[in-house]
Design an enzyme around this catalytic site. Structure first.
Site, PDB file in Angstrom:
ATOM      1  N   ARG A  98       0.852  -1.198   0.000  1.00  0.00           N
ATOM      2  CA  ARG A  98       0.000   0.000   0.000  1.00  0.00           C
ATOM      3  C   ARG A  98       0.876   1.231   0.000  1.00  0.00           C
ATOM      4  O   ARG A  98       1.909   1.261   0.675  1.00  0.00           O
ATOM      5  CB  ARG A  98      -0.897   0.021   1.223  1.00  0.00           C
ATOM      6  CG  ARG A  98      -1.762  -1.213   1.251  1.00  0.00           C
ATOM      7  CD  ARG A  98      -3.084  -1.002   1.862  1.00  0.00           C
ATOM      8  NE  ARG A  98      -3.858  -2.218   1.640  1.00  0.00           N
ATOM      9  CZ  ARG A  98      -5.020  -2.258   1.025  1.00  0.00           C
ATOM     10  NH1 ARG A  98      -5.582  -1.150   0.598  1.00  0.00           N
ATOM     11  NH2 ARG A  98      -5.647  -3.400   0.871  1.00  0.00           N
ATOM     12  N   LEU A 100       2.028   4.783   1.077  1.00  0.00           N
ATOM     13  CA  LEU A 100       1.907   5.606   2.292  1.00  0.00           C
ATOM     14  C   LEU A 100       2.203   7.052   1.926  1.00  0.00           C
ATOM     15  O   LEU A 100       3.198   7.330   1.269  1.00  0.00           O
ATOM     16  CB  LEU A 100       2.894   5.116   3.352  1.00  0.00           C
ATOM     17  CG  LEU A 100       2.628   3.710   3.876  1.00  0.00           C
ATOM     18  CD1 LEU A 100       3.783   3.242   4.739  1.00  0.00           C
ATOM     19  CD2 LEU A 100       1.311   3.649   4.643  1.00  0.00           C
ATOM     20  N   HIS A 116      12.871  -2.432  -2.525  1.00  0.00           N
ATOM     21  CA  HIS A 116      12.220  -2.596  -3.819  1.00  0.00           C
ATOM     22  C   HIS A 116      12.993  -3.639  -4.626  1.00  0.00           C
ATOM     23  O   HIS A 116      14.231  -3.564  -4.705  1.00  0.00           O
ATOM     24  CB  HIS A 116      12.186  -1.260  -4.577  1.00  0.00           C
ATOM     25  CG  HIS A 116      11.465  -1.368  -5.868  1.00  0.00           C
ATOM     26  ND1 HIS A 116      10.091  -1.459  -5.946  1.00  0.00           N
ATOM     27  CD2 HIS A 116      11.918  -1.460  -7.144  1.00  0.00           C
ATOM     28  CE1 HIS A 116       9.734  -1.586  -7.213  1.00  0.00           C
ATOM     29  NE2 HIS A 116      10.818  -1.590  -7.956  1.00  0.00           N
ATOM     30  N   ASP A 148       9.331   8.502   0.331  1.00  0.00           N
ATOM     31  CA  ASP A 148       8.853   9.885   0.251  1.00  0.00           C
ATOM     32  C   ASP A 148       7.477   9.878  -0.417  1.00  0.00           C
ATOM     33  O   ASP A 148       6.861   8.821  -0.544  1.00  0.00           O
ATOM     34  CB  ASP A 148       9.882  10.786  -0.460  1.00  0.00           C
ATOM     35  CG  ASP A 148      10.040  10.445  -1.936  1.00  0.00           C
ATOM     36  OD1 ASP A 148       9.294   9.568  -2.449  1.00  0.00           O
ATOM     37  OD2 ASP A 148      10.910  11.048  -2.582  1.00  0.00           O
ATOM     38  N   GLY A 150       6.562  10.134  -3.414  1.00  0.00           N
ATOM     39  CA  GLY A 150       6.417   9.476  -4.718  1.00  0.00           C
ATOM     40  C   GLY A 150       6.341   7.960  -4.583  1.00  0.00           C
ATOM     41  O   GLY A 150       6.336   7.416  -3.479  1.00  0.00           O
ATOM     42  N   ASP A 152       8.356   4.760  -4.967  1.00  0.00           N
ATOM     43  CA  ASP A 152       9.719   4.208  -5.091  1.00  0.00           C
ATOM     44  C   ASP A 152      10.729   5.276  -5.525  1.00  0.00           C
ATOM     45  O   ASP A 152      11.634   5.000  -6.336  1.00  0.00           O
ATOM     46  CB  ASP A 152       9.723   3.018  -6.081  1.00  0.00           C
ATOM     47  CG  ASP A 152       8.778   1.914  -5.653  1.00  0.00           C
ATOM     48  OD1 ASP A 152       8.636   1.693  -4.431  1.00  0.00           O
ATOM     49  OD2 ASP A 152       8.170   1.280  -6.524  1.00  0.00           O
TER      50      ASP A 152
HETATM   51  C1  GAR Z   1       9.973  -8.561  -1.590  1.00  0.00           C
HETATM   52  O1  GAR Z   1      10.618  -9.159  -2.696  1.00  0.00           O
HETATM   53  C2  GAR Z   1       9.937  -7.048  -1.748  1.00  0.00           C
HETATM   54  O2  GAR Z   1      11.040  -6.543  -2.430  1.00  0.00           O
HETATM   55  C3  GAR Z   1       8.679  -6.872  -2.535  1.00  0.00           C
HETATM   56  O3  GAR Z   1       7.778  -7.781  -1.971  1.00  0.00           O
HETATM   57  C4  GAR Z   1       8.493  -8.939  -1.537  1.00  0.00           C
HETATM   58  C5  GAR Z   1       8.038  -9.290  -0.140  1.00  0.00           C
HETATM   59  O4  GAR Z   1       8.546 -10.538   0.235  1.00  0.00           O
HETATM   60  N1  GAR Z   1       8.201  -5.523  -2.434  1.00  0.00           N
HETATM   61  C6  GAR Z   1       7.625  -4.883  -3.428  1.00  0.00           C
HETATM   62  O5  GAR Z   1       7.413  -5.376  -4.528  1.00  0.00           O
HETATM   63  C7  GAR Z   1       7.235  -3.444  -3.108  1.00  0.00           C
HETATM   64  N2  GAR Z   1       6.868  -2.735  -4.285  1.00  0.00           N
HETATM   65  P1  GAR Z   1       8.551 -11.008   1.750  1.00  0.00           P
HETATM   66  O6  GAR Z   1       7.137 -10.811   2.303  1.00  0.00           O
HETATM   67  O7  GAR Z   1       8.903 -12.466   1.674  1.00  0.00           O
HETATM   68  O8  GAR Z   1       9.563 -10.184   2.490  1.00  0.00           O
END
Ligand code: GAR
Length: 210
Positions: A98, A100, A116, A148, A150, A152
């Site tokens: 989500r 923020l 990310h 921030d 934006g 990512d």
């Molecule tokens: C991770 O790979 C993280 O980088 C990604 O979700 C996964 C969570 O895995 N985040 C995003 O894509 C954010 N845009 P986890 O629950 O096993 O830590």
């Protein structure tokens, strides 16, 4: 942040919690000078809550409200209150799906970090590993950055590269990126808490603290 203190972390996530588990382990071993104060998920029954509970970490589901991609106003206030009440020093987003904004970020200035699964500014947004594979890049990776207003876009704390192999599927590439995440995220959180990373405009600089 400063030296010699034991900090309190909050982790927010929507998924399996592999990053949370790596950070919790790094807190246990002392690599990260912090304790896990609370894990919060917007998804009821999410793996991250189960895995936190198994480690004896306080784990709470807080409903996100009526929107699909962000918290509604009431939910945002509930999240802020829970985090303030837990007196956390740093809010760590680990697969929290989500956005923020506004009140939330103003409540915790320079205190919210995210990981990310790509080398920003390439491939922001959803399923970044799939975006990288579809584009045909030969190297991707993961990025730890401040959050921030934006998507990512905040100042980058650190990045780790991961090769893209000829026979990768989205799943195999994501798994290799997640292995890198489990190294990078604890290391960046530790450096930040030890006062080794400072924001300088759009980026951050590293200084050694003995
Ligand atoms: C991770 O790979 C993280 O980088 C990604 O979700 C996964 C969570 O895995 N985040 C995003 O894509 C954010 N845009 P986890 O629950 O096993 O830590």
């Amino acid at each position: 942040m400063s030296e010699g203190k034991k900090f309190k972390l909050a982790i927010l996530g929507s998924g399996h919690g592999s990053n949370m588990a790596a950070i919790a382990e790094a807190c246990r071993t002392g690599q990260v000078p912090a304790e896990m104060a609370i894990v919060i998920s917007d998804v009821e029954g999410a793996g991250i809550l189960t895995r936190a509970g198994e480690r004896g970490i306080r784990a709470e589901h807080i409903a996100p409200g009526k929107f699909r991609t962000k918290l509604d106003e009431a939910a945002e206030q509930t999240y802020i209150a829970a985090l303030q009440q837990a007196r956390v020093d740093l809010i760590v987003l680990a697969g929290f799906m989500r956005i923020l904004k506004g009140d939330f970020l103003r409540a915790f200035p320079e205190r919210v970090v995210n990981i990310h699964p790509a080398l920003l500014p390439s491939f922001p947004g959803l399923e970044a590993w799939k975006q990288a594979l579809d584009y045909g890049v030969k190297v991707t990776g993961c990025t730890v950055h401040f959050v921030d207003q934006g998507i990512d876009t905040g100042p980058i704390l650190g990045q780790q590269t991961v090769p893209v192999l000829d026979d990768d599927s989205p799943a195999t590439l994501h798994e290799r990126i997640q292995q890198a995440e489990r190294d990078l995220y604890p290391a960046m959180i530790a450096a930040l808490l030890r006062g080794e990373i400072q924001v300088r405009g759009r980026t951050t600089v590293r200084r050694r603290v003995n």
